[in-house]
Each structure stands twice: as structure tokens, then as C-alpha cells.
Design an enzyme around this catalytic site. Structure first.
Site, PDB file in Angstrom:
ATOM      1  N   SER A 105     -11.117   5.321  -8.219  1.00 30.58           N
ATOM      2  CA  SER A 105     -10.644   6.340  -7.413  1.00 30.58           C
ATOM      3  C   SER A 105     -11.760   7.120  -6.809  1.00 30.58           C
ATOM      4  O   SER A 105     -12.139   8.145  -7.710  1.00 30.58           O
ATOM      5  CB  SER A 105      -9.336   7.182  -7.991  1.00 30.58           C
ATOM      6  OG  SER A 105      -8.923   8.212  -6.959  1.00 30.58           O
ATOM      7  N   HIS A 146     -10.190   2.963  -4.561  1.00 31.67           N
ATOM      8  CA  HIS A 146      -8.923   3.616  -4.337  1.00 31.67           C
ATOM      9  C   HIS A 146      -9.200   4.999  -3.504  1.00 31.67           C
ATOM     10  O   HIS A 146     -10.154   5.700  -3.968  1.00 31.67           O
ATOM     11  CB  HIS A 146      -8.080   3.995  -5.302  1.00 31.67           C
ATOM     12  CG  HIS A 146      -6.747   4.571  -5.264  1.00 31.67           C
ATOM     13  ND1 HIS A 146      -5.619   3.722  -5.091  1.00 31.67           N
ATOM     14  CD2 HIS A 146      -6.354   5.641  -5.363  1.00 31.67           C
ATOM     15  CE1 HIS A 146      -4.718   4.525  -4.901  1.00 31.67           C
ATOM     16  NE2 HIS A 146      -5.017   5.877  -5.174  1.00 31.67           N
ATOM     17  N   ASP A 191      -7.666   8.471  -1.841  1.00 30.16           N
ATOM     18  CA  ASP A 191      -6.444   9.296  -1.820  1.00 30.16           C
ATOM     19  C   ASP A 191      -6.589  10.277  -0.688  1.00 30.16           C
ATOM     20  O   ASP A 191      -7.259  11.442  -0.766  1.00 30.16           O
ATOM     21  CB  ASP A 191      -6.276  10.295  -3.373  1.00 30.16           C
ATOM     22  CG  ASP A 191      -6.118   9.319  -4.396  1.00 30.16           C
ATOM     23  OD1 ASP A 191      -4.914   8.588  -4.519  1.00 30.16           O
ATOM     24  OD2 ASP A 191      -6.843   9.594  -5.462  1.00 30.16           O
ATOM     25  N   MET A 242      -5.006  13.102   1.387  1.00 35.17           N
ATOM     26  CA  MET A 242      -4.123  14.257   1.128  1.00 35.17           C
ATOM     27  C   MET A 242      -3.947  15.332   2.280  1.00 35.17           C
ATOM     28  O   MET A 242      -5.125  15.632   2.693  1.00 35.17           O
ATOM     29  CB  MET A 242      -4.391  15.195  -0.451  1.00 35.17           C
ATOM     30  CG  MET A 242      -4.267  14.185  -1.268  1.00 35.17           C
ATOM     31  SD  MET A 242      -4.772  15.017  -2.687  1.00 35.17           S
ATOM     32  CE  MET A 242      -5.196  13.891  -4.140  1.00 35.17           C
ATOM     33  N   HIS A 282      -4.354   5.385  -0.218  1.00 35.59           N
ATOM     34  CA  HIS A 282      -3.060   5.908  -0.734  1.00 35.59           C
ATOM     35  C   HIS A 282      -3.032   7.256   0.256  1.00 35.59           C
ATOM     36  O   HIS A 282      -3.634   8.278  -0.017  1.00 35.59           O
ATOM     37  CB  HIS A 282      -3.259   6.313  -2.208  1.00 35.59           C
ATOM     38  CG  HIS A 282      -2.413   6.926  -2.760  1.00 35.59           C
ATOM     39  ND1 HIS A 282      -2.283   7.612  -4.265  1.00 35.59           N
ATOM     40  CD2 HIS A 282      -1.057   7.084  -2.507  1.00 35.59           C
ATOM     41  CE1 HIS A 282      -1.045   7.881  -4.374  1.00 35.59           C
ATOM     42  NE2 HIS A 282      -0.369   7.818  -3.542  1.00 35.59           N
ATOM     43  N   MET A 329      -1.130  10.407   0.733  1.00 36.57           N
ATOM     44  CA  MET A 329      -0.075  11.288   0.286  1.00 36.57           C
ATOM     45  C   MET A 329      -0.151  12.472   1.332  1.00 36.57           C
ATOM     46  O   MET A 329      -0.486  13.504   1.403  1.00 36.57           O
ATOM     47  CB  MET A 329      -1.060  11.936  -1.040  1.00 36.57           C
ATOM     48  CG  MET A 329      -0.446  11.230  -2.233  1.00 36.57           C
ATOM     49  SD  MET A 329      -1.699  11.554  -3.579  1.00 36.57           S
ATOM     50  CE  MET A 329      -3.142  10.650  -2.961  1.00 36.57           C
ATOM     51  N   MET A 344       3.517   6.431  -9.488  1.00 38.37           N
ATOM     52  CA  MET A 344       2.972   7.372  -9.956  1.00 38.37           C
ATOM     53  C   MET A 344       3.124   7.970 -11.363  1.00 38.37           C
ATOM     54  O   MET A 344       4.109   8.275 -11.779  1.00 38.37           O
ATOM     55  CB  MET A 344       3.255   8.591  -8.773  1.00 38.37           C
ATOM     56  CG  MET A 344       2.641   8.753  -7.418  1.00 38.37           C
ATOM     57  SD  MET A 344       0.951   8.167  -7.074  1.00 38.37           S
ATOM     58  CE  MET A 344      -0.060   9.557  -7.957  1.00 38.37           C
ATOM     59  N   ASP A 352      -1.099   5.119 -11.188  1.00 38.34           N
ATOM     60  CA  ASP A 352      -2.171   5.972 -10.755  1.00 38.34           C
ATOM     61  C   ASP A 352      -2.040   7.448 -11.399  1.00 38.34           C
ATOM     62  O   ASP A 352      -1.050   8.063 -11.030  1.00 38.34           O
ATOM     63  CB  ASP A 352      -2.049   6.175  -9.139  1.00 38.34           C
ATOM     64  CG  ASP A 352      -3.042   6.981  -8.256  1.00 38.34           C
ATOM     65  OD1 ASP A 352      -3.735   7.516  -9.123  1.00 38.34           O
ATOM     66  OD2 ASP A 352      -3.070   6.985  -7.118  1.00 38.34           O
TER      67      ASP A 352
HETATM   68  C1  DX5 Z   1      -3.694  11.661  -7.889  1.00 37.75           C
HETATM   69  C2  DX5 Z   1      -4.574  10.940  -7.071  1.00 37.75           C
HETATM   70  C3  DX5 Z   1      -5.093   9.878  -8.245  1.00 37.75           C
HETATM   71  C4  DX5 Z   1      -6.200  10.500  -8.846  1.00 37.75           C
HETATM   72  C5  DX5 Z   1      -6.211   9.856 -10.060  1.00 37.75           C
HETATM   73  O1  DX5 Z   1      -3.150  12.587  -7.129  1.00 37.75           O
HETATM   74  O2  DX5 Z   1      -3.367   9.762  -6.539  1.00 37.75           O
HETATM   75  O3  DX5 Z   1      -5.611   8.888  -7.559  1.00 37.75           O
HETATM   76  O4  DX5 Z   1      -7.592  10.100  -7.980  1.00 37.75           O
HETATM   77  O5  DX5 Z   1      -7.249  10.600 -10.849  1.00 37.75           O
HETATM   78  P1  DX5 Z   1      -7.337  10.540 -12.470  1.00 37.75           P
HETATM   79  O6  DX5 Z   1      -7.628   9.175 -12.744  1.00 37.75           O
HETATM   80  O7  DX5 Z   1      -8.506  11.442 -12.497  1.00 37.75           O
HETATM   81  O8  DX5 Z   1      -6.052  10.942 -13.068  1.00 37.75           O
HETATM   82 ZN    ZN Z   2      -3.988   7.487  -5.467  1.00 38.77          ZN
END
Ligand code: DX5
Ligand code: ZN
Length: 220
Positions: free
Chosen positions: A15, A40, A42, A44, A73, A75, A143, A181
Site C-alpha cells: 500500500s 495498492h 488508496d 481518499m 481502492h 474510498m 476491510m 486491508d
Molecule cells: C486504510 C487503507 C489501507 C492502508 C493500510 O484506510 O485502505 O490500504 O494503507 O495500511 P496499514 O497496512 O498500515 O494498516
Molecule cells: Zn486500501
């Protein structure tokens, strides 16, 4: 992706949220050299989750720096409106079932655009919320933390949904990856794998380690 045994191979998705943003290209390469299988990303929007991370330009820079599959991903509140901004730089695009959109329409549009489609559910969302869509997706993201921030603790109670997803896939002859995740590290990865997850997203546990190759290996 057709038979149940296609999902026995563990895929590690590094990630990028946990990488050094001033070195994004090198960080993507570092993850690749360390043996990560996917990257990956994220995204947001400050609405669906209480954080703002990065957008299409960051995803494009990551994609250009590595040959690994790019797993986006989203969000965000309106994935139906924004997913097309990512399709040129993504292999898989995952959207949330809780977001404000016609889920079936969005996942089929993602596939028509040439990416595989993932569907995510938050810890508070019951498995029944994703059931109507399981025949039309390539990946289910369960999640394991409340999304928004890296470095949180793995919620073991979400494993019930991973188990339900394995059972449903078998019973209906379906083929989707099961991804987890949040809070995945050497101690929690075996729990997720034992429950039936085959794609492990890890941020802090891999980018935060000086020996990233050993950290990736420790998850398998
Ligand atoms: C959480 C994200 C994850 C995050 C995981 O909101 O969707 O992908 O990067 O991070 P770690 O592995 O540090 O929990
Ligand atoms: Zn994620």
C-alpha cells in the site's frame, strides 16, 4: 480466475499510502524489488473517509515507475463519477458498497473500461450488503480496519465475513479474490489467510521496514 484453487496463491499488495511521497517512483520500484505482487493505491476524498490522500496524478506516477499490477481502492463518495480518471493507470479498481452510486452499474462500467472490478465493505457493513453483486466482481475487499488511515489495528471480527465470502464463492461456483486491508502484518496475515483471504494489503508493515523483502516474505 475460475476454480477455487486459483485462490490458494497468496498475493501481497504493497500500500503506497505508507511510502515516502517525496520518492514515489523509487518507492514503487522498491516494493517491486522486494517481491510485492501488486501495488495498492488508496484514493481518499475527505468525504467518504475522514482523510485526503492522492488522486489520479499520483496513481499515474506510481504506475509509470513499476511493472506491477496497479490496484486502485477508491474510498470516495462518487466512484461512478471518478473511476474513469483512473482506468488508464489501473489494472483493478475497487469501489465501496457504502458509497453513493448504483453499485451494479459502476462495477460493470469498470469492467467495460478494461479493468477488473473490486467491491469493498467496511467493518460495520454486513456481508449481506455485497451478496447481490458477488457474481459480477473480480475481487471482494473485506476491510479489516475502519478506512481512512494507515497504521491501525486489525479487527479480527471481520474474519467472519471472509469466511462467509469463501463459503458463498464455493456454493455459487463464483470466482473472486478475497482481499483484506488494514493492520496486516506478520502476526495477523496468518489469521487472514486461515480465514480464506488470498490478497493481503500491507502498508506500514512493508514500507516501514528497512528490509522490505523480508517483510513481504514474512506475510506469505
Ligand atoms: C486504510 C487503507 C489501507 C492502508 C493500510 O484506510 O485502505 O490500504 O494503507 O495500511 P496499514 O497496512 O498500515 O494498516
Ligand atoms: Zn486500501
Amino acid at each position: 480466475m475460475s476454480a477455487e484453487n486459483d485462490f490458494n496463491q497468496i498475493i501481497v499488495a504493497a500500500s503506497m499510502l505508507a511510502c515516502d511521497f517525496s520518492e514515489v517512483g523509487n518507492e514503487a520500484k522498491r516494493a517491486e524489488t522486494a517481491g510485492s505482487d501488486w501495488l495498492h493505491l488508496d484514493v481518499m476524498d475527505g468525504n467518504f473517509v475522514d482523510n485526503i490522500s492522492f488522486g489520479p496524478a499520483f496513481v499515474a506516477a506510481t504506475a509509470a515507475s513499476s511493472t506491477l499490477p496497479v490496484d486502485v481502492h477508491l474510498m470516495i463518495l462518487r466512484p461512478d463519477h471518478y473511476f474513469s480518471r483512473f482506468v488508464d493507470h489501473a489494472d483493478n479498481i475497487t469501489v465501496h458498497v457504502e458509497a453513493q452510486h448504483d453499485v451494479a452499474k459502476t462495477v460493470s462500467a469498470i469492467r467495460e473500461a478494461g479493468c477488473t472490478a473490486g467491491l469493498a465493505l467496511n467493518p460495520a457493513t454486513p456481508f449481506s450488503a455485497v451478496e447481490p453483486y458477488l457474481g459480477m466482481i473480480d475481487l471482494l475487499l473485506v476491510m479489516t480496519v475502519v478506512p481512512g488511515f494507515g497504521g491501525q489495528s486489525f479487527m479480527v471480527e471481520t474474519m467472519q465475513k471472509v469466511e462467509a465470502a469463501v463459503e458463498y464463492r464455493k456454493r455459487h461456483g463464483l470466482a473472486y479474490h478475497i482481499q483484506v486491508d488494514g493492520g496486516i502484518q506478520a502476526a495477523t496475515a496468518p489469521v487472514a489467510i486461515a480465514s480464506g483471504a488470498n490478497v493481503l494489503v500491507a502498508g506500514t508493515a512493508v514500507f516501514g521496514k528497512p528490509d522490505m523483502a523480508a517483510a513481504v516474505q514474512a506475510l506469505r
